[in-house]
Design a protein around this motif. Structure first.
Motif, short mmCIF file in Angstrom:
data_model
loop_
_atom_site.label_atom_id
_atom_site.label_comp_id
_atom_site.label_asym_id
_atom_site.label_seq_id
_atom_site.Cartn_x
_atom_site.Cartn_y
_atom_site.Cartn_z
N LEU A 52 1.02 -1.30 -0.18
CA LEU A 52 0.21 -0.02 0.21
C LEU A 52 0.98 1.79 0.62
CD1 LEU A 52 -2.82 -1.29 2.43
CD2 LEU A 52 -3.01 -0.92 -0.10
N PRO A 72 -0.29 -4.15 -4.00
CA PRO A 72 -0.92 -5.42 -3.30
C PRO A 72 -1.74 -6.43 -3.73
CG PRO A 72 -1.24 -3.10 -3.29
CD PRO A 72 -0.94 -3.23 -4.21
N GLY A 73 -2.69 -7.00 -4.64
CA GLY A 73 -3.36 -7.33 -5.08
C GLY A 73 -2.67 -9.17 -5.34
N PHE A 81 -7.79 -4.75 8.75
CA PHE A 81 -7.39 -3.31 9.68
C PHE A 81 -8.01 -3.16 11.52
CE2 PHE A 81 -7.42 -3.34 4.70
CZ PHE A 81 -6.36 -2.86 4.46
N ALA A 85 -11.93 -2.01 8.07
CA ALA A 85 -12.44 -2.07 6.15
C ALA A 85 -13.36 -3.25 5.54
CB ALA A 85 -11.19 -1.96 5.66
N TYR A 87 -16.83 -4.78 3.78
CA TYR A 87 -17.56 -3.35 2.94
C TYR A 87 -18.57 -3.92 3.47
CZ TYR A 87 -13.21 -5.06 0.17
OH TYR A 87 -11.83 -5.49 -0.39
N ARG A 101 -13.31 -13.59 -6.14
CA ARG A 101 -13.93 -13.72 -6.97
C ARG A 101 -13.73 -14.25 -9.01
NH1 ARG A 101 -12.12 -9.80 -4.99
NH2 ARG A 101 -11.48 -8.61 -6.71
N ARG A 102 -12.46 -14.22 -8.58
CA ARG A 102 -11.53 -14.67 -9.85
C ARG A 102 -10.63 -15.88 -9.77
NH1 ARG A 102 -10.57 -9.62 -10.72
NH2 ARG A 102 -9.05 -9.26 -9.70
N ARG A 150 -8.63 -16.42 1.50
CA ARG A 150 -7.20 -16.11 0.23
C ARG A 150 -6.34 -17.63 0.49
NH1 ARG A 150 -6.55 -10.65 -0.21
NH2 ARG A 150 -4.87 -11.23 -1.17
N ASP B 207 -14.13 5.70 3.16
CA ASP B 207 -13.18 5.39 4.43
C ASP B 207 -11.81 4.66 2.86
OD1 ASP B 207 -11.09 4.38 5.68
OD2 ASP B 207 -12.62 2.93 6.75
N ALA B 209 -9.57 2.78 3.83
CA ALA B 209 -9.02 1.53 4.31
C ALA B 209 -9.49 0.47 3.32
CB ALA B 209 -9.44 1.34 5.43
N LEU B 210 -11.57 1.01 3.11
CA LEU B 210 -11.92 -0.34 2.26
C LEU B 210 -11.33 0.12 0.22
CD1 LEU B 210 -15.43 1.49 2.73
CD2 LEU B 210 -14.48 -0.53 3.47
N GLU B 212 -8.22 0.07 -0.01
CA GLU B 212 -6.72 -0.74 0.59
C GLU B 212 -7.52 -2.04 0.48
OE1 GLU B 212 -5.26 1.54 3.64
OE2 GLU B 212 -4.14 3.37 2.54
N ALA B 213 -7.93 -2.24 1.24
CA ALA B 213 -9.21 -3.73 1.26
C ALA B 213 -9.23 -4.07 0.40
CB ALA B 213 -9.77 -4.14 2.23
N ALA B 214 -9.46 -3.72 -0.82
CA ALA B 214 -10.41 -3.92 -2.23
C ALA B 214 -8.53 -4.16 -3.35
CB ALA B 214 -11.04 -2.84 -3.15
N ALA B 215 -7.93 -3.12 -2.78
CA ALA B 215 -6.51 -3.21 -3.23
C ALA B 215 -6.07 -4.66 -3.29
CB ALA B 215 -5.25 -2.42 -2.98
N ILE B 216 -5.40 -4.72 -1.86
CA ILE B 216 -5.14 -6.48 -1.65
C ILE B 216 -6.30 -7.50 -1.82
CG2 ILE B 216 -4.59 -7.94 0.86
CD1 ILE B 216 -4.00 -4.84 1.79
N ASP B 217 -7.11 -7.06 -2.34
CA ASP B 217 -7.98 -8.42 -2.61
C ASP B 217 -8.33 -7.81 -3.86
OD1 ASP B 217 -9.19 -9.34 -0.81
OD2 ASP B 217 -10.51 -7.83 -0.16
N ALA B 218 -7.07 -7.85 -4.82
CA ALA B 218 -6.85 -7.57 -6.53
C ALA B 218 -8.22 -7.23 -6.86
CB ALA B 218 -6.68 -9.17 -6.68
N ALA B 219 -8.04 -6.10 -6.03
CA ALA B 219 -9.87 -5.94 -7.71
C ALA B 219 -9.50 -4.67 -8.22
CB ALA B 219 -10.92 -4.95 -6.28
N PHE B 227 -18.39 -1.86 -6.59
CA PHE B 227 -18.70 -2.38 -5.28
C PHE B 227 -18.10 -1.77 -4.01
CE2 PHE B 227 -17.26 -6.33 -7.04
CZ PHE B 227 -18.72 -7.53 -7.37
#
Lengths: 368, 314
Positions: A52, A72-73, A81, A85, A87, A101-102, A150, B207, B209-210, B212-219, B227
């Motif tokens: 990050l 990061p992904g 966090f 965080a 959704y 998802r993928r 994961r 937020d 952080a959401l 960032e969480a998505a980035a770590i989840d490879a969104a 989303f």
């Protein structure tokens, strides 16, 4: 499952250096807690591992593979966090399953995977709820579920318990440890709470001012702190720091001089005449009539039930001692103190370093 | 004062003392006195004119006639009017295109600004200010500015630019097919600022952080938008849509200055038509009836959009 290596990570924001040459090795499956006061750079370190933030210099290696160029992904890390965080517009099930998802899995397989994780974390009845309808502890579990599903190479925790109340925090501490036993994954856990560090870690990394002060097992950092900072940061109430000077086989303390026990002499050898600090944990300070000639006044008494903490005033310093719960002391009393010098740590007052450097343990091999 | 001294002391400090305060205190604890000023203001300046317009709609009033009689002619004349059909079609296409355009462009700029801010780029404040500058300009001046830009005379800025680029000039305002597009462009240019600020504020509440969480989840970027961003923006988008819809339906000064509703009736929308009916044809009754129609349309659409608003955030 992976080995995590940080090599000379440096991070600057403008002119401010937040991390200075931080190196750390975390072997596969180890649970490492990074602890330090706020602003010591521990969260930045975690974010650099997650991808990050980008390090100004240095490299992050996962299984000896540099990952600094990966997003990061792509790093296959999972992070929990501080504010979870989650959704907010997705159900708990969708939150946990988001990382799949993928994945090349059939819909039924994904549902089964989510159910398995929910079972592990005991949140099955919540799967159809939204995060807004959950309590803090439940959200915490969902956040961990999202991370576990994961099957990441590395788990990252960023102060995950700081939004919980004391009782829940204690419960989650042991649950996270239990989870690590059930799913042994390399873990980097950041906290400012030294209790979390002591109770959860295989190894503790104490940070201050962007540098690592000490790496060691909880016992090591507690009983053999490398610096006065570590000595003061770990342990509650704080360690007693008594100014002293070693001269002619005796320690000159404020208002008294003590003979040095034979076992301690080798540790002090070569430091005669220098200003020292004697670090003595509260449990190594005995309150007894007469004592060693060190006399202080009782200032405050804190019974905790299992033990009683006594805070003492001496003209040169403030001290604390741990005593049995049935103490007959009261504020204002003059008491004699006995110092268990065999258990003390001795620091150079100028450099703040322990006279006997503890094993460096930088290589990350578990010493057990 | 003596009787208060003998009363048992309540746990809360007394708000009034003495018997005289009793009635006032009782009144102050009810909602009425607090609502009264607002009700009086709204009643006088909003409700009364509306009621008066309803009354006028059922008369044959003319602007400079003092003699009026109640009549259904104003209302019934609207029913079979082919002109009104054209006007309503114009209003529909103008409103839909303008509202969609303002929201889409406002959202795009807001996303851009927030993104630039996250990347710590310079100049985001300047960009925001420039966009807002359009909003500060009075609508009538906006119409005049765009009339100059679209002008087909040699000094017309857009056509001059096109000519320099080797493209044939476009009849922006004189071609009935283009005029509506020109009006929509002028409206979007001005109204985008409003959407942008509203959506920008909503975006800032998400937020980080959401993400960032998505980035770590490879969104992927579209997944982050779909989303996280979009669900968070839903209430703001709807409120924005309602406000812009009302403003656009009532918009008439920009078009008045830009095309005057022409050529022919190509850009004449309901509000402009009502204005012309009253102030050019002096048909006060008919104009009032048209205003009622506009009010009914606005209220219906607003009610429909309000139904989509989440009742409470879960």
């Amino acid at each position: 499952m992976a080995k995590l290596d940080l090599s000379a990570i440096t991070k600057s924001f403008g002119a401010t250096r937040v991390l200075d040459q931080v190196s750390l090795s975390v072997p596969d499956r180890e649970f490492v807690v990074v602890v330090g006061p706020s602003g010591c750079g521990k969260s930045t370190l975690l974010r650099i591992v997650a991808g990050l933030e980008a390090a100004s210099a240095g490299e992050v290696l996962l299984d000896d593979r540099p990952v600094s160029q990966l997003s990061p992904g792509q790093r296959n890390v999972a992070m929990v966090f501080q504010n979870y965080a989650l959704y907010p517009h997705l159900t708990v099930a969708a939150n946990i399953g988001f990382g799949l998802r993928r994945a090349r899995m059939r819909r039924a397989e994904k549902r089964e995977a989510v159910a398995r994780v929910a079972r592990l974390l005991e949140i099955e009845p919540l799967l159809n709820r939204r995060p807004g309808a959950l309590s803090g502890g439940q959200r915490q579990r969902v956040a961990m579920g999202r991370a576990i599903i994961r099957n990441p190479a590395v788990f990252l925790f960023d102060e995950p318990l700081s939004n919980l109340d004391a009782r829940l925090r204690m419960q989650m501490r042991s649950e996270i440890r239990a989870l690590h036993r059930a799913v042994p994954t390399t873990t980097l856990y950041v906290t400012h709470d030294q209790i979390e560090a002591m109770t959860m870690a295989d190894r503790v990394v104490v940070m201050n001012g962007g540098r690592i002060e000490q790496i060691g097992t909880p016992t090591e950092v507690y009983s053999a702190p490398r610096t006065t900072f570590v000595a003061g940061f770990i342990g509650m109430p704080s360690i007693n720091m008594i100014p002293a000077r070693y001269r002619g086989d005796a320690l000159e303390l404020p208002s008294t001089t003590l003979p040095v026990p034979a076992a301690v002499k080798p540790r002090l050898a070569g430091h005669a005449g220098r200003d020292l600090l004697v670090g003595l944990r509260p449990e190594h300070l005995d309150i007894r009539p007469g004592g060693d000639g060190l006399v202080a006044e009782v200032d405050q008494i804190e019974p905790t039930g299992s033990e009683t903490l006594v805070y003492l005033d001496h003209p040169a310093m403030r001290l604390s001692a741990r005593t049995a719960p049935d103490t007959a002391l009261s504020p204002g009393m003059q008491v004699g103190l006995r110092l268990l010098l065999e258990r003390a740590s001795f620091f150079d007052a100028e450099t703040g370093l322990n006279l006997v450097p503890p094993p460096s343990n930088l290589t990350g091999e578990l010493t057990a | 004062m003596t009787d208060t001294a003998t009363r048992p002391i309540a746990d809360a400090p007394p708000r009034t003392t003495g018997a005289r305060g009793g009635v006032a205190a009782r009144l102050a604890s009810g909602p009425l006195p607090w609502l009264l000023p607002a009700v009086a203001m709204l009643g006088l300046f909003y409700l009364y004119p509306v009621i008066e317009a309803v009354r006028l709609a059922f008369t044959d009033a003319r602007l400079f006639d003092t003699e009026t009689a109640f009549s259904m002619r104003s209302v019934s004349s609207l029913a079979g009017s082919s002109t009104l059909g054209t006007i309503l079609r114009n209003t529909l296409s103008y409103t839909v295109a303008s509202v969609v355009g303002q929201i889409a462009l406002g959202l795009a700029i807001a996303l851009l600004v927030v993104r630039a801010e996250r990347a710590r780029l310079r100049g985001t404040l300047v960009l925001r200010t420039i966009v807002l500058a359009a909003w500060v300009i009075p609508a009538i001046a906006n119409g005049i500015i765009w009339q100059l830009l679209f002008s087909e005379a040699p000094f017309g800025a857009i056509n001059s630019a096109l000519r320099m680029a080797g493209v044939a000039p476009v009849a922006w305002l004189s071609d009935p097919g283009n005029a509506m597009l020109s009006a929509v462009i002028a409206t979007i240019w001005q109204g985008t600022a409003y959407s942008m600020i509203l959506l920008y504020a909503a975006l800032k509440t998400i937020d980080t952080a959401l993400y960032e969480a998505a980035a770590i989840d490879a969104a992927r970027p579209w997944e982050r938008f779909w989303f996280i961003t979009l669900p968070h923006l839903r209430p703001a988008l709807l409120v924005n849509a309602i406000l812009i819809l009302i403003m656009t339906l009532n918009m008439f000064d920009t078009i008045l200055a830009l095309t005057g509703g022409g050529p022919g009736r190509a850009t004449e929308i309901l509000s402009l038509y009502a204005y012309g009916t009253v102030f050019q044809n002096f048909e006060l009754g008919r104009g009032a009836a048209l205003s009622m129609l506009l009010l009914v349309i606005s209220l219906t659409l607003t009610a429909l959009l309000t139904l989509l608003l989440p009742q409470e955030r879960r």
